[in-house]
Design a protein around this motif. Structure first.
Motif, PDB file in Angstrom:
ATOM      1  N   GLU A   1      -5.952 -15.735   0.080  1.00 22.26           N
ATOM      2  CA  GLU A   1      -5.460 -15.239   1.365  1.00 22.26           C
ATOM      3  C   GLU A   1      -4.083 -15.830   1.681  1.00 22.26           C
ATOM      4  O   GLU A   1      -3.204 -15.134   2.184  1.00 22.26           O
ATOM      5  CB  GLU A   1      -6.457 -15.591   2.475  1.00 22.26           C
ATOM      6  CG  GLU A   1      -7.806 -14.895   2.318  1.00 22.26           C
ATOM      7  CD  GLU A   1      -8.712 -15.150   3.514  1.00 22.26           C
ATOM      8  OE1 GLU A   1      -8.185 -15.520   4.589  1.00 22.26           O
ATOM      9  OE2 GLU A   1      -9.939 -14.980   3.370  1.00 22.26           O
ATOM     10  N   ILE A   2      -3.902 -17.106   1.395  1.00 15.76           N
ATOM     11  CA  ILE A   2      -2.607 -17.749   1.615  1.00 15.76           C
ATOM     12  C   ILE A   2      -1.537 -17.090   0.751  1.00 15.76           C
ATOM     13  O   ILE A   2      -0.404 -16.851   1.191  1.00 15.76           O
ATOM     14  CB  ILE A   2      -2.690 -19.258   1.312  1.00 15.76           C
ATOM     15  CG1 ILE A   2      -3.638 -19.954   2.299  1.00 15.76           C
ATOM     16  CG2 ILE A   2      -1.311 -19.899   1.355  1.00 15.76           C
ATOM     17  CD1 ILE A   2      -3.173 -19.938   3.727  1.00 15.76           C
ATOM     18  N   GLN A   3      -1.899 -16.764  -0.484  1.00 15.32           N
ATOM     19  CA  GLN A   3      -0.939 -16.134  -1.404  1.00 15.32           C
ATOM     20  C   GLN A   3      -0.522 -14.749  -0.915  1.00 15.32           C
ATOM     21  O   GLN A   3       0.633 -14.341  -1.066  1.00 15.32           O
ATOM     22  CB  GLN A   3      -1.534 -16.049  -2.804  1.00 15.32           C
ATOM     23  CG  GLN A   3      -1.652 -17.415  -3.485  1.00 15.32           C
ATOM     24  CD  GLN A   3      -2.583 -17.403  -4.675  1.00 15.32           C
ATOM     25  OE1 GLN A   3      -2.913 -16.346  -5.212  1.00 15.32           O
ATOM     26  NE2 GLN A   3      -3.021 -18.571  -5.104  1.00 15.32           N
ATOM     27  N   LYS A   4      -1.467 -14.007  -0.324  1.00 16.77           N
ATOM     28  CA  LYS A   4      -1.134 -12.695   0.230  1.00 16.77           C
ATOM     29  C   LYS A   4      -0.133 -12.826   1.381  1.00 16.77           C
ATOM     30  O   LYS A   4       0.796 -12.028   1.500  1.00 16.77           O
ATOM     31  CB  LYS A   4      -2.402 -11.989   0.712  1.00 16.77           C
ATOM     32  CG  LYS A   4      -3.279 -11.452  -0.415  1.00 16.77           C
ATOM     33  CD  LYS A   4      -4.471 -10.716   0.153  1.00 16.77           C
ATOM     34  CE  LYS A   4      -5.359 -10.146  -0.963  1.00 16.77           C
ATOM     35  NZ  LYS A   4      -6.537  -9.442  -0.411  1.00 16.77           N
ATOM     36  N   ILE A   5      -0.354 -13.836   2.214  1.00 17.08           N
ATOM     37  CA  ILE A   5       0.562 -14.069   3.328  1.00 17.08           C
ATOM     38  C   ILE A   5       1.950 -14.441   2.804  1.00 17.08           C
ATOM     39  O   ILE A   5       2.971 -13.941   3.287  1.00 17.08           O
ATOM     40  CB  ILE A   5       0.018 -15.185   4.248  1.00 17.08           C
ATOM     41  CG1 ILE A   5      -1.277 -14.710   4.921  1.00 17.08           C
ATOM     42  CG2 ILE A   5       1.050 -15.570   5.310  1.00 17.08           C
ATOM     43  CD1 ILE A   5      -2.000 -15.793   5.689  1.00 17.08           C
ATOM     44  N   GLN A   6       1.988 -15.304   1.823  1.00 17.12           N
ATOM     45  CA  GLN A   6       3.268 -15.702   1.233  1.00 17.12           C
ATOM     46  C   GLN A   6       3.980 -14.515   0.594  1.00 17.12           C
ATOM     47  O   GLN A   6       5.202 -14.398   0.670  1.00 17.12           O
ATOM     48  CB  GLN A   6       3.033 -16.813   0.201  1.00 17.12           C
ATOM     49  CG  GLN A   6       2.586 -18.122   0.821  1.00 17.12           C
ATOM     50  CD  GLN A   6       2.140 -19.144  -0.203  1.00 17.12           C
ATOM     51  OE1 GLN A   6       1.880 -18.800  -1.370  1.00 17.12           O
ATOM     52  NE2 GLN A   6       2.029 -20.397   0.206  1.00 17.12           N
ATOM     53  N   LYS A   7       3.205 -13.633  -0.033  1.00 17.47           N
ATOM     54  CA  LYS A   7       3.789 -12.446  -0.661  1.00 17.47           C
ATOM     55  C   LYS A   7       4.329 -11.477   0.399  1.00 17.47           C
ATOM     56  O   LYS A   7       5.379 -10.855   0.217  1.00 17.47           O
ATOM     57  CB  LYS A   7       2.727 -11.753  -1.518  1.00 17.47           C
ATOM     58  CG  LYS A   7       3.289 -10.724  -2.476  1.00 17.47           C
ATOM     59  CD  LYS A   7       2.201 -10.224  -3.400  1.00 17.47           C
ATOM     60  CE  LYS A   7       2.758  -9.232  -4.413  1.00 17.47           C
ATOM     61  NZ  LYS A   7       1.715  -8.740  -5.342  1.00 17.47           N
ATOM     62  N   LYS A   8       3.620 -11.406   1.497  1.00 16.57           N
ATOM     63  CA  LYS A   8       4.031 -10.516   2.588  1.00 16.57           C
ATOM     64  C   LYS A   8       5.399 -10.915   3.149  1.00 16.57           C
ATOM     65  O   LYS A   8       6.224 -10.060   3.463  1.00 16.57           O
ATOM     66  CB  LYS A   8       2.968 -10.569   3.693  1.00 16.57           C
ATOM     67  CG  LYS A   8       3.332  -9.803   4.961  1.00 16.57           C
ATOM     68  CD  LYS A   8       2.257 -10.003   6.013  1.00 16.57           C
ATOM     69  CE  LYS A   8       2.628  -9.342   7.327  1.00 16.57           C
ATOM     70  NZ  LYS A   8       1.615  -9.576   8.388  1.00 16.57           N
ATOM     71  N   TYR A   9       5.635 -12.222   3.271  1.00 20.02           N
ATOM     72  CA  TYR A   9       6.879 -12.712   3.862  1.00 20.02           C
ATOM     73  C   TYR A   9       7.856 -13.239   2.804  1.00 20.02           C
ATOM     74  O   TYR A   9       8.777 -13.985   3.136  1.00 20.02           O
ATOM     75  CB  TYR A   9       6.568 -13.833   4.857  1.00 20.02           C
ATOM     76  CG  TYR A   9       5.813 -13.354   6.077  1.00 20.02           C
ATOM     77  CD1 TYR A   9       6.487 -12.763   7.142  1.00 20.02           C
ATOM     78  CD2 TYR A   9       4.432 -13.480   6.157  1.00 20.02           C
ATOM     79  CE1 TYR A   9       5.801 -12.330   8.266  1.00 20.02           C
ATOM     80  CE2 TYR A   9       3.734 -13.048   7.264  1.00 20.02           C
ATOM     81  CZ  TYR A   9       4.418 -12.468   8.323  1.00 20.02           C
ATOM     82  OH  TYR A   9       3.733 -12.031   9.421  1.00 20.02           O
ATOM     83  N   LYS A  10       7.657 -12.837   1.568  1.00 12.56           N
ATOM     84  CA  LYS A  10       8.433 -13.384   0.456  1.00 12.56           C
ATOM     85  C   LYS A  10       9.937 -13.252   0.648  1.00 12.56           C
ATOM     86  O   LYS A  10      10.692 -14.184   0.439  1.00 12.56           O
ATOM     87  CB  LYS A  10       8.017 -12.710  -0.853  1.00 12.56           C
ATOM     88  CG  LYS A  10       8.690 -13.284  -2.076  1.00 12.56           C
ATOM     89  CD  LYS A  10       8.158 -12.631  -3.347  1.00 12.56           C
ATOM     90  CE  LYS A  10       8.826 -13.222  -4.575  1.00 12.56           C
ATOM     91  NZ  LYS A  10       8.319 -12.602  -5.826  1.00 12.56           N
ATOM     92  N   ASN A  11      10.383 -12.072   1.060  1.00 15.47           N
ATOM     93  CA  ASN A  11      11.824 -11.814   1.185  1.00 15.47           C
ATOM     94  C   ASN A  11      12.321 -11.864   2.623  1.00 15.47           C
ATOM     95  O   ASN A  11      13.415 -11.404   2.921  1.00 15.47           O
ATOM     96  CB  ASN A  11      12.166 -10.457   0.566  1.00 15.47           C
ATOM     97  CG  ASN A  11      11.864 -10.418  -0.923  1.00 15.47           C
ATOM     98  OD1 ASN A  11      12.147 -11.375  -1.630  1.00 15.47           O
ATOM     99  ND2 ASN A  11      11.269  -9.330  -1.389  1.00 15.47           N
ATOM    100  N   LYS A  12      11.513 -12.430   3.516  1.00 11.51           N
ATOM    101  CA  LYS A  12      11.893 -12.523   4.926  1.00 11.51           C
ATOM    102  C   LYS A  12      12.187 -13.975   5.266  1.00 11.51           C
ATOM    103  O   LYS A  12      11.270 -14.792   5.310  1.00 11.51           O
ATOM    104  CB  LYS A  12      10.774 -11.968   5.816  1.00 11.51           C
ATOM    105  CG  LYS A  12      10.473 -10.498   5.544  1.00 11.51           C
ATOM    106  CD  LYS A  12       9.315 -10.011   6.397  1.00 11.51           C
ATOM    107  CE  LYS A  12       8.999  -8.549   6.116  1.00 11.51           C
ATOM    108  NZ  LYS A  12       7.850  -8.073   6.914  1.00 11.51           N
ATOM    109  N   LYS A  13      13.462 -14.280   5.486  1.00 11.73           N
ATOM    110  CA  LYS A  13      13.866 -15.664   5.709  1.00 11.73           C
ATOM    111  C   LYS A  13      14.289 -15.944   7.153  1.00 11.73           C
ATOM    112  O   LYS A  13      14.740 -17.041   7.465  1.00 11.73           O
ATOM    113  CB  LYS A  13      15.039 -16.022   4.775  1.00 11.73           C
ATOM    114  CG  LYS A  13      14.735 -15.817   3.291  1.00 11.73           C
ATOM    115  CD  LYS A  13      13.577 -16.679   2.826  1.00 11.73           C
ATOM    116  CE  LYS A  13      13.308 -16.473   1.335  1.00 11.73           C
ATOM    117  NZ  LYS A  13      12.138 -17.263   0.890  1.00 11.73           N
ATOM    118  N   ASP A  14      14.169 -14.930   8.031  1.00 14.90           N
ATOM    119  CA  ASP A  14      14.562 -15.162   9.422  1.00 14.90           C
ATOM    120  C   ASP A  14      13.524 -16.055  10.099  1.00 14.90           C
ATOM    121  O   ASP A  14      12.380 -16.174   9.661  1.00 14.90           O
ATOM    122  CB  ASP A  14      14.676 -13.828  10.166  1.00 14.90           C
ATOM    123  CG  ASP A  14      13.383 -13.039  10.133  1.00 14.90           C
ATOM    124  OD1 ASP A  14      12.660 -13.043  11.140  1.00 14.90           O
ATOM    125  OD2 ASP A  14      13.084 -12.438   9.065  1.00 14.90           O
TER     126      ASP A  14
END
Length: 415
Positions: free
Chosen positions: A75-88
């Protein structure tokens, strides 16, 4: 400061821990002496067993955390993947919020597996402080040096001789701060190598008999498998090569090697996090499993041999503990561990006024809303879509919106 050696650790954290460990070491030595065993090496081994038995609850907690990570990490990995390219900042805060919800849902902490390691570090440095100057903590060892220290103190010219050796053995600060007294002399005597004892006897013939007697007594107390636990394996190897003491060289080489091997074995017994490319924890654990044993080998060559003995004993004790704990935990279904953790976490949250059900729903909603990142359209696909759109509007009725779009397109193409 009378009765206490300068080299007893005075650190804010390490000092009190070293004092406690020194008391444990001293108590073990007294008990062993009562049954006729006078050996610091055996004290270190027994100390290690005692300390790691006290740490069993923490070890069990750490291994439960490792097993739990196999459940919550996807579940943590899915969250990290979701925000992978979002740095704001907003996205980063949202990712942290969703991750924290998952941790709380399962009743775990992202730093939960670090507890044992964080506790072991001060224990390790405190034990190093004790072994570095055992006479400062073990009363009978200090008493074994005392007659020699008093005799040196009363010998003319001995202060200059001892000061020179203190400079060579990097304990000159003891004389500078304590002055030339019994305590500072014992500090220096504890660092003596065999050649220093010979030099002392040659320089002061009146002290030769006492020096020989003291050296023999200390060697018996401080010796383990034929080497001094207060000396570094590197020094023992260099001295052994010069004097032809091959057995001492072999033992000195084996201590760091065995420390690395046993460390590796104990780390392999620890349950590992789910191992895949998206799991940074698994990657870091894999790196640590290789680097820690190598670091053990390197450090054991330059630390007193007693530290290497401790490292070997602690790794063996940990391995046995982990075999027993793993055997027990393997009988418990992972669902039971999750359920138990959730109940504990729920009680903690309820004390803080946070609804467990609300938190679980939020975590599940956040995870379910996670979508795979959209794949960007290639140039060929984009051109294909434009052609299809052009074909659809080619036969548009006059006056329609599509026909007007065609007029704009034709105008742009002609220009």
């Amino acid at each position: 400061m009378e009765g206490i050696l300068l080299t007893q650790s005075k650190g804010f954290i390490i000092g009190p821990i070293a004092w406690v460990l020194g008391e444990i070491m001293n108590a073990i030595f007294v008990v062993l002496s009562a049954i006729g065993i006078h050996n610091i090496g055996i004290c270190i081994i027994l100390y290690t067993v005692v300390v790691y038995m006290l740490m069993v609850p923490l070890t069990i907690k750490q291994q439960k955390f490792q097993r739990m990570s196999q459940v919550y990490m996807p579940e943590i990995q899915k969250i990290q993947k979701k925000y992978k390219n979002k740095k704001d900042q907003a996205s980063m805060m949202k990712m942290q919020e969703e991750s924290q919800a998952v941790y709380q849902k399962y009743g775990v902490s992202p730093m939960g597996g670090c507890g044992t390691a964080l506790i072991q570090f001060p224990l390790f440095f405190a034990l190093y402080a004790v072994i570095r100057n055992i006479p400062g903590y073990v009363t009978q060892i200090k008493e074994a040096y005392m007659p020699m220290a008093k005799a040196i103190l009363e010998t003319s010219g001995a202060e200059k001789f001892m000061t020179n050796i203190a400079s060579e053995r990097h304990v000159l600060v003891n004389i500078e701060k304590l002055g030339f007294n019994e305590n500072s002399i014992i500090d220096i005597l504890y660092k003596f190598q065999e050649g220093n004892w010979d030099a002392l006897a040659d320089k002061f013939p009146n002290l030769s008999d006492l020096a020989e007697k003291t050296q023999a007594g200390i060697s018996s107390l401080n010796s383990f498998l034929g080497i001094s636990i207060s000396e570094t394996p590197m020094n023992i190897i260099m001295t052994g090569i010069k004097t032809g003491a091959i057995l001492a060289v072999i033992v000195a080489v084996l201590i760091p090697i065995l420390a690395g091997i046993t460390q590796y074995m104990s780390l392999k017994m620890v349950p590992q996090a789910a191992n895949n490319d998206d799991n940074p924890m698994a990657a870091s654990m894999k790196t640590m499993n290789v680097m820690m044993p190598l670091l053990s080998v390197f450090m054991c060559f330059s630390f007193p041999s007693g530290m290497g003995l401790y490292w070997i004993a602690s790794a063996v004790v940990r391995t046995i503990q982990q075999i027993v704990i793993n055997k027990h935990l393997n009988k418990v279904p992972i669902e039971k561990l999750v359920e138990k953790n959730q109940k504990k976490a729920a009680k903690k949250r309820e004390k803080k006024g946070v609804s467990a059900n609300a938190l679980n729903e939020m975590a599940q909603r956040n995870v379910k809303s996670i979508q795979e990142p959209k794949v960007s359209m290639s140039n060929a696909e984009r051109e294909e879509k434009l052609r299809n759109a052009a074909e659809k509007t080619a036969n548009a009725k006059k006056g329609s919106l599509a026909s007007k779009a065609n007029m704009v397109r034709n105008f742009n193409e002609s220009k």
